[in-house]
Design a protein around this motif. Structure first.
Motif, PDB file in Angstrom:
ATOM      1  N   CYS A  74      -6.456  -6.111  -9.633  1.00 59.14           N
ATOM      2  CA  CYS A  74      -6.120  -4.682  -9.574  1.00 59.14           C
ATOM      3  C   CYS A  74      -7.404  -3.864  -9.449  1.00 59.14           C
ATOM      4  O   CYS A  74      -8.406  -4.150 -10.097  1.00 59.14           O
ATOM      5  CB  CYS A  74      -5.372  -4.281 -10.849  1.00 59.14           C
ATOM      6  N   ARG A  75      -7.362  -2.810  -8.623  1.00 57.87           N
ATOM      7  CA  ARG A  75      -8.561  -1.980  -8.384  1.00 57.87           C
ATOM      8  C   ARG A  75      -8.721  -0.871  -9.434  1.00 57.87           C
ATOM      9  O   ARG A  75      -9.662  -0.108  -9.388  1.00 57.87           O
ATOM     10  CB  ARG A  75      -8.515  -1.333  -7.000  1.00 57.87           C
ATOM     11  N   HIS A  76      -7.752  -0.719 -10.326  1.00 58.59           N
ATOM     12  CA  HIS A  76      -7.801   0.368 -11.316  1.00 58.59           C
ATOM     13  C   HIS A  76      -8.156   1.686 -10.621  1.00 58.59           C
ATOM     14  O   HIS A  76      -9.188   2.314 -10.897  1.00 58.59           O
ATOM     15  CB  HIS A  76      -8.750   0.018 -12.469  1.00 58.59           C
ATOM     16  N   CYS A  77      -7.239   2.065  -9.698  1.00 54.42           N
ATOM     17  CA  CYS A  77      -7.436   3.275  -8.885  1.00 54.42           C
ATOM     18  C   CYS A  77      -7.732   4.481  -9.774  1.00 54.42           C
ATOM     19  O   CYS A  77      -7.152   4.626 -10.858  1.00 54.42           O
ATOM     20  CB  CYS A  77      -6.179   3.553  -8.074  1.00 54.42           C
ATOM     21  N   PRO A  80      -4.036   6.557  -9.847  1.00 56.69           N
ATOM     22  CA  PRO A  80      -3.182   5.415  -9.502  1.00 56.69           C
ATOM     23  C   PRO A  80      -1.769   5.783  -9.078  1.00 56.69           C
ATOM     24  O   PRO A  80      -0.991   6.325  -9.880  1.00 56.69           O
ATOM     25  CB  PRO A  80      -3.169   4.595 -10.803  1.00 56.69           C
ATOM     26  N   CYS A  82       0.687   3.853  -8.635  1.00 54.05           N
ATOM     27  CA  CYS A  82       1.680   3.049  -9.375  1.00 54.05           C
ATOM     28  C   CYS A  82       2.141   3.796 -10.625  1.00 54.05           C
ATOM     29  O   CYS A  82       3.324   3.750 -10.983  1.00 54.05           O
ATOM     30  CB  CYS A  82       1.090   1.689  -9.744  1.00 54.05           C
ATOM     31  N   VAL A 103      -5.823   0.836 -15.778  1.00 56.06           N
ATOM     32  CA  VAL A 103      -4.412   1.077 -15.482  1.00 56.06           C
ATOM     33  C   VAL A 103      -3.631  -0.114 -16.025  1.00 56.06           C
ATOM     34  O   VAL A 103      -3.937  -1.268 -15.708  1.00 56.06           O
ATOM     35  CB  VAL A 103      -4.187   1.249 -13.971  1.00 56.06           C
ATOM     36  N   CYS A 124       1.634   0.578  -4.456  1.00 56.99           N
ATOM     37  CA  CYS A 124       0.266   0.070  -4.640  1.00 56.99           C
ATOM     38  C   CYS A 124      -0.355  -0.256  -3.282  1.00 56.99           C
ATOM     39  O   CYS A 124       0.141  -1.116  -2.563  1.00 56.99           O
ATOM     40  CB  CYS A 124       0.276  -1.178  -5.522  1.00 56.99           C
ATOM     41  N   TYR A 126      -2.785  -1.935  -2.639  1.00 62.96           N
ATOM     42  CA  TYR A 126      -3.428  -3.259  -2.640  1.00 62.96           C
ATOM     43  C   TYR A 126      -2.454  -4.388  -2.975  1.00 62.96           C
ATOM     44  O   TYR A 126      -2.874  -5.525  -3.196  1.00 62.96           O
ATOM     45  CB  TYR A 126      -4.612  -3.251  -3.615  1.00 62.96           C
ATOM     46  N   ILE A 128      -0.619  -5.243  -5.645  1.00 59.21           N
ATOM     47  CA  ILE A 128      -1.045  -5.948  -6.857  1.00 59.21           C
ATOM     48  C   ILE A 128       0.071  -6.296  -7.847  1.00 59.21           C
ATOM     49  O   ILE A 128       0.186  -7.464  -8.235  1.00 59.21           O
ATOM     50  CB  ILE A 128      -2.142  -5.125  -7.589  1.00 59.21           C
ATOM     51  N   PRO A 129       0.894  -5.360  -8.288  1.00 62.59           N
ATOM     52  CA  PRO A 129       1.796  -5.733  -9.408  1.00 62.59           C
ATOM     53  C   PRO A 129       2.799  -6.798  -8.986  1.00 62.59           C
ATOM     54  O   PRO A 129       3.292  -6.821  -7.855  1.00 62.59           O
ATOM     55  CB  PRO A 129       2.523  -4.422  -9.732  1.00 62.59           C
ATOM     56  N   LYS A 140      -0.196  -7.445 -14.131  1.00 64.66           N
ATOM     57  CA  LYS A 140      -1.397  -7.169 -13.336  1.00 64.66           C
ATOM     58  C   LYS A 140      -2.615  -7.236 -14.241  1.00 64.66           C
ATOM     59  O   LYS A 140      -2.468  -7.280 -15.473  1.00 64.66           O
ATOM     60  CB  LYS A 140      -1.320  -5.786 -12.672  1.00 64.66           C
TER      61      LYS A 140
HETATM   62 FE1  SF4 Z   1      -4.163   0.838  -7.982  1.00 67.33          FE
HETATM   63 FE2  SF4 Z   1      -2.302  -0.976  -7.426  1.00 67.33          FE
HETATM   64 FE3  SF4 Z   1      -3.853  -1.315  -9.540  1.00 67.33          FE
HETATM   65 FE4  SF4 Z   1      -2.006   0.579  -9.553  1.00 67.33          FE
HETATM   66  S1  SF4 Z   1      -1.647  -1.635  -9.458  1.00 67.33           S
HETATM   67  S2  SF4 Z   1      -4.124   0.811 -10.224  1.00 67.33           S
HETATM   68  S3  SF4 Z   1      -2.035   1.254  -7.426  1.00 67.33           S
HETATM   69  S4  SF4 Z   1      -4.499  -1.314  -7.418  1.00 67.33           S
END
Ligand code: SF4
Ligand code: SF4
Ligand code: SF4
Length: 219
Positions: A74-77, A80, A82, A103, A124, A126, A128-129, A140
């Protein structure tokens, strides 16, 4: 300022120490997998693998085999999507920790309907979840929030033997990332820092995103 990771893929040897350490720290069981003709194993993120090292092999213009590695998480936008989408259905199903920027998918995520959970996954950029079929929770990377809150580094960062991953304060990491990019560009002119302004997990890639995998970078 949020915490930030720099993942310098030019230093990654695909040892998968980070992938394994993540599983051990989170006490996640092994998966039953098949050999699919690649070292990438398991083939995708899943509730038992919050991090996987992706492998991509191709021939360059000179006919040389190039092997790119991408330790995915996860990029921890910073903003976010999500969290926004989950909040519309079940407030608190996904949250952002104010202190670290982590996140997190909470126990409440199990209350999301199939459609709403899918909407969170689709939001998301990317991919991820993943939903745990056993309890309905979204799963995640959690930034190792327990360790980070106690002043320790995420276990994947601590385990990495090559220094491919660095973790710290955003304002301290950004100059390091830019410096590493400057060095990388001498050997890989197309090198770039993926989505640096939007995420807390910044990847330094040696080549365009299609030379890694579909969701390596958003922009
Ligand atoms: Fe970003 Fe996806 Fe991680 Fe949410 S799950 S913080 S949208 S990378
Ligand atoms: Fe796994 Fe922690 Fe690394 Fe996230 S920060 S990938 S949870 S080890
Ligand atoms: Fe790459 Fe470091 Fe992970 Fe090994 S531990 S796969 S070198 S990022």
């Amino acid at each position: 300022m949020p915490k930030t990771f720099l993942v310098d893929t030019t230093r990654c040897t695909a040892c998968r120490g980070c992938q394994l350490a993540c599983k051990e720290w989170h006490d996640l069981p092994a998966n039953h997998t098949k050999q699919l003709g690649t070292h990438q194993n398991p083939p995708d993120l899943n509730p038992n693998n919050l991090k996987i090292v992706r492998f991509h092999e191709y021939l360059d213009e000179q006919g040389n085999v190039v092997w790119n590695f991408f330790p995915e998480q996860c990029r921890h936008c910073l903003t976010p999507p999500c969290v926004d989408v989950a909040d519309m259905a079940v407030p608190g199903a996904m949250i952002q920790d104010k202190k670290t920027g982590a996140v997190l998918a909470t126990e409440k995520s199990s209350q999301l309907s199939e459609e709403d959970a899918q909407a969170v996954q689709d939001a998301c950029p990317y991919n991820i979840p993943r939903r745990d079929p056993k309890n309905g929770r979204l799963t995640k990377c959690d930034m190792c929030i327990d360790r980070v809150s106690a002043g320790m580094q995420p276990i994947c960062v601590k385990t990495c033997p090559t220094g491919a991953m660095v973790f710290g304060e955003r304002e301290e990491l950004l100059p390091v990332a830019k410096k590493r990019l400057e060095v990388a560009k001498k050997r890989w002119p197309k090198a770039f820092l993926a989505d640096m302004e939007d995420v807390s997990v910044i990847y330094l890639l040696a080549d365009t995103k299609d030379k890694y995998y579909e969701f390596a970078a958003f922009m």
